[in-house]
Design an enzyme around this catalytic site. Structure first.
Site, PDB file in Angstrom:
ATOM      1  N   GLU A 497     -36.772  20.941 -22.538  1.00 36.77           N
ATOM      2  CA  GLU A 497     -37.554  22.079 -23.290  1.00 36.77           C
ATOM      3  C   GLU A 497     -38.703  21.561 -24.158  1.00 36.77           C
ATOM      4  OE1 GLU A 497     -34.948  24.782 -25.313  1.00 36.77           O
ATOM      5  OE2 GLU A 497     -33.358  24.590 -23.982  1.00 36.77           O
ATOM      6  N   GLY A 498     -39.623  21.118 -23.531  1.00 38.34           N
ATOM      7  CA  GLY A 498     -40.756  20.641 -23.845  1.00 38.34           C
ATOM      8  C   GLY A 498     -40.633  19.108 -24.379  1.00 38.34           C
TER       9      GLY A 498
END
Length: 814
Positions: A497-498
């Site tokens: 997620e990033g």
């Protein structure tokens, strides 16, 4: 007197900027001041004429626009950095909350402390005390990770039965509809027991079909899918990441083409989809696939543009052609994760989440929901893991003895142990505070990036510290090991997620500079809309903002913040004043960096990262102060508060110093250094003395230690090594005074080993009674269980032969 009057005028001008007095009122005050000096004979009264000539254009809007704002407006439009559609949608998505105050140079501490502290409802508390407790009891992490590579079937069934996957789904669809705070507490408790368990529960309650359907789905989609998701009848996954596009989601090569096709014997409007995705959690067992792809409509069958952009659809995995079921093997933490592929698969247009009208709106949908999921799931999982590790490591440091003393009393151990305790306190404060905002209806995109990065990063560092302390106990895998799988799995949270490098160097300040700034986003909108009137108003507010933060930075640096407002007069007072100063510093550095570097700031990732570091540390420090206030300002917690805030202040100042040392324009860097560090640097990392006090907290049962581990699963059950260590700590502490008394009676410094044998001998000599002998015997049993490690028959460690695919696939891009 002339010199004094000049100094007084400079002070007055500084005060007007410092207190952010309006342009019109400031002009009147300056004219009145100059007139008064003229009447007093200190200055010539004729100075009013040039002063008025200067001030009038600033206060007459038509003149100001034509002479100043319009030329600046034209220049601003030329240098404004280009922004892709995905970047614009990411910046426009979500809201600004407390981070906006920190970014503006003058935090409103009263507002922070007035945010209501979340409380669990009776239903949420009952869920934590009942189903969550039972799920923790059922989980045997070594069996899950080593033997099954999955949750056992009975645990899967239990999670579905009690609707663990429906915490975000509304009650009208059969979900639990828990608050963000309750979700965080559930995930923290689960992650202290098993990372796989927490991930499995967390992902469906984060960014995925459930969240997207509730916000954007058609009524038909909601009514069909949400009750089935709530019951666990459908297992969802969401496929975004491709081999060619990981962090750069806007570059996904997966495609959909709008066309007519045959579906269940009829010609319908639909899409032909081709995709190749990887790293998709729950994909191997999913029954419904959320898919992100780029949609085109070459024949304009939808009546709009040809290139519609990123779109999200829901596809049953039973659809012919959907490839699913194979698994990745992430770092010996084998949660359900794998690839999915499809080639030229036709599905109806109604499979788009929200229907055809949401075609091309996928990226906006994702980034609007991502801030909530990213702000809860990953920070909560990391925080819960570290809280349990902190208690277990502290207990082990007290129980384990070398050279006849607990290793926790050694300064070399105290240093990493203090970091673990401090990080656990800070992470819990940060992970909790963001849930306050989410429960108030905010979607804090920048804060979610900050909390995701710092909770996962500090979590990894804390687990490394714990491994250094526990040594062989942490290394040897088995049912008694509370640490190794968390150690192996830490990079997973860092990456998903990033990725953290991207999050720090591009996202935190990249979004924060525009999203959190009081004027830049509106100035950019005015430039795009060619609205010079709006730009004029914003420009002069912006100039006043920069002037104010310049004066505030210099004055607060000169006085070390002593004159700034603080909401309290206790031991934390100076921290608020230091944060006031750093907030002004950040605001000044941000404006100057954007002005000097312009669009190139986007490529100066290390400068952007350091500015993001300052904002992040301001948030972490304020979260600590908020937690201390919410929990009743217990004096016993002050060592943790001191550690958390001092660490943040030191890191923030270090980031500013590094930025100025590497700022490309050396003249500007010199001027900024003079403004920000007029008397040099002031902040130090937590001292050895403070580390000693913090490390001590983890090694003996006390109320502060209990608050560090609040909500974790500490039952001394068979498959819960953390709970067993907690029990062992109590047993050893109970035995310690008895052991000391025996040593005193015998005049010897006996080792704290073979306590059962010592108990028998001391009982025979009448030195202790039967109850005390039983305490010693139980302590020895617990001590040995705590320090011993598992061993296995050789064949127990062998794996089954791996069946290689018949066709070797082309190597995918890393």
């Amino acid at each position: 007197m002339m010199i004094l009057s000049i100094i007084a005028t400079v002070v007055l001008l500084g005060a007007l900027f410092y207190h952010r007095v309006s342009l019109f009122l400031s002009s009147l005050i300056l004219l009145a001041w100059t007139a008064a000096l003229g009447v007093a004979g200190l200055w010539s009264i004729w100075l009013l004429v040039p002063l008025a000539i200067i001030l009038v254009p600033f206060n007459l809007t038509p003149m100001r626009k034509s002479m100043i704002s319009a030329p600046v407006f034209r220049g601003f439009r030329k240098v404004m950095p280009p922004m892709s559609r995905t970047e614009k949608e990411a910046i426009d998505a979500g809201t600004t909350w407390w981070e906006g105050d920190l970014f503006q140079g003058k935090p409103d501490w009263k507002k922070l402390h007035n945010y209501p502290q979340p409380q669990l409802t009776a239903e949420e508390q009952a869920f934590l005390d009942g189903p969550v407790e039972e799920a923790c009891r059922m989980a045997n992490d070594f069996q899950i990770t080593h033997e099954l590579a999955d949750l056992p079937p009975e645990l899967w069934a239990y999670l579905k039965e009690h609707r663990f996957f429906a915490m975000i789904i509304k009650k009208e669809y059969g979900g639990l509809e828990f608050s963000a705070y309750a979700q965080s507490r559930v995930l923290q408790k689960l992650s202290g027991v098993s990372g796989i368990l927490a991930i499995t529960v967390g992902v469906p309650n984060s960014l995925g079909p459930g969240e997207l359907l509730q916000h954007y789905g058609t009524e038909e989609q909601k009514n069909h899918y949400l009750p089935r998701l709530a019951r666990g009848q459908e297992i969802p996954c969401f496929a975004l990441t491709s081999p060619e596009a990981g962090s750069d989601a806007g570059a996904i090569p997966d495609t959909g083409v709008v066309c007519m096709g045959e579906w269940q014997g009829q010609q319908v409007l639909g899409m032909r989809l081709t995709w190749n995705k990887r790293y998709i959690t729950l994909a191997p067992i999913a029954t419904v696939l959320g898919l992100a792809f780029k949609l085109s409509d070459p024949d304009r069958l939808l009546g709009g543009e040809e290139e519609l952009g990123i779109t999200c659809a829901l596809i049953p995995t039973s659809t012919p052609g959907v490839e699913i079921g194979r698994r990745h093997f992430p770092l010996n933490v084998p949660f359900q994760n794998g690839p999915t592929r499809g080639n030229d698969i036709f599905v109806p247009i109604d499979y788009i989440i929200g229907g055809p009208k949401m075609a091309g709106q996928g990226w906006r949908m994702l980034v609007e929901c991502l801030s909530v999921g990213r702000g809860i799931t990953l920070p909560s999982n990391s925080t819960g893991g570290v809280k349990s590790v902190a208690l277990a490591t502290g207990a082990y440091a007290h129980i384990r003895r070398q050279f006849k003393i607990s290793i926790g009393k050694m300064e070399g151990i105290e240093e990493p142990l203090a970091r673990i305790a401090g990080n656990a306190y800070v992470m819990d404060a940060a992970a909790s505070l963001i849930t306050y905002g989410i429960m108030l209806g905010e979607k804090p995109a920048v804060l979610s990036a900050i909390v995701k990065y710092h909770c996962t990063h500090r979590g990894q560092q804390s687990i490394i510290d714990a491994m250094d302390i526990t040594g062989g106990k942490g290394i040897m895998l088995g049912e008694s090991n509370f640490l190794a799988r968390a150690y192996q799995g830490a990079p997973i949270a860092i990456t998903v997620e990033g990725a953290n490098i991207l999050t720090r160097s591009m996202m935190i300040f990249g979004q924060g500079a525009i999203r959190c700034h009081p004027y830049v986003l509106e100035e950019m909108a005015a430039a795009q809309n060619n609205d010079v009137n709006a730009f004029d108003k914003l420009l002069f507010k912006h100039i006043g903002h920069v002037g104010s933060n310049t004066v505030r930075s210099f004055w607060l640096g000169l006085t070390r913040g002593l004159t700034s407002h603080t909401p309290t007069g206790d031991a934390t007072k100076r921290y608020y004043q230091h944060l006031n100063r750093l907030s002004a510093n950040l605001a000044l550095l941000s404006d100057v960096s954007m002005a000097v570097l312009g669009g190139s700031l986007k490529r100066r990732e290390r400068i952007s990262a350091r500015l993001g570091d300052v904002l992040s540390q301001l948030y972490l420090a304020s979260a600590v102060l908020k937690r201390y206030d919410d929990e009743g300002r217990h004096e016993a917690d002050l060592p943790l508060v001191h550690w958390g805030v001092q660490d943040a202040l030191y890191r923030a100042e270090q980031a500013m110093d590094d930025l100025l040392q590497n700022f490309p324009n050396r003249v500007v860097a010199g001027l900024l250094t003079a403004m920000i560090f007029p008397t040099g640097r002031h902040y130090l990392a937590p001292s050895d003395k403070l580390d000693h006090a913090v490390a001590k907290i983890l090694q003996v049962p006390n109320a502060t230690r209990s608050r560090i581990g609040r909500g974790q699963y500490l039952t001394p059950a068979e498959h819960n090594p953390v709970g067993l260590l907690e029990e062992a700590l109590r047993d050893v502490i109970a035995a310690d005074p008895i052991h000391q008394r025996i040593c005193k009676e015998l005049g010897k410094n006996l080792p704290f080993t073979r306590l059962d044998e010592l108990a028998r001998n001391a009982l025979a000599k009448g030195l202790i009674d039967k109850d005390e002998a039983a305490i010693l015997a139980k302590a020895e049993e617990s001590r040995l269980r705590s320090i011993n490690v598992d061993d296995f028959e050789p064949e127990a460690l062998a794996t089954k032969p791996v069946k290689l695919p018949e066709k070797v696939r082309k190597v995918e891009a890393a």
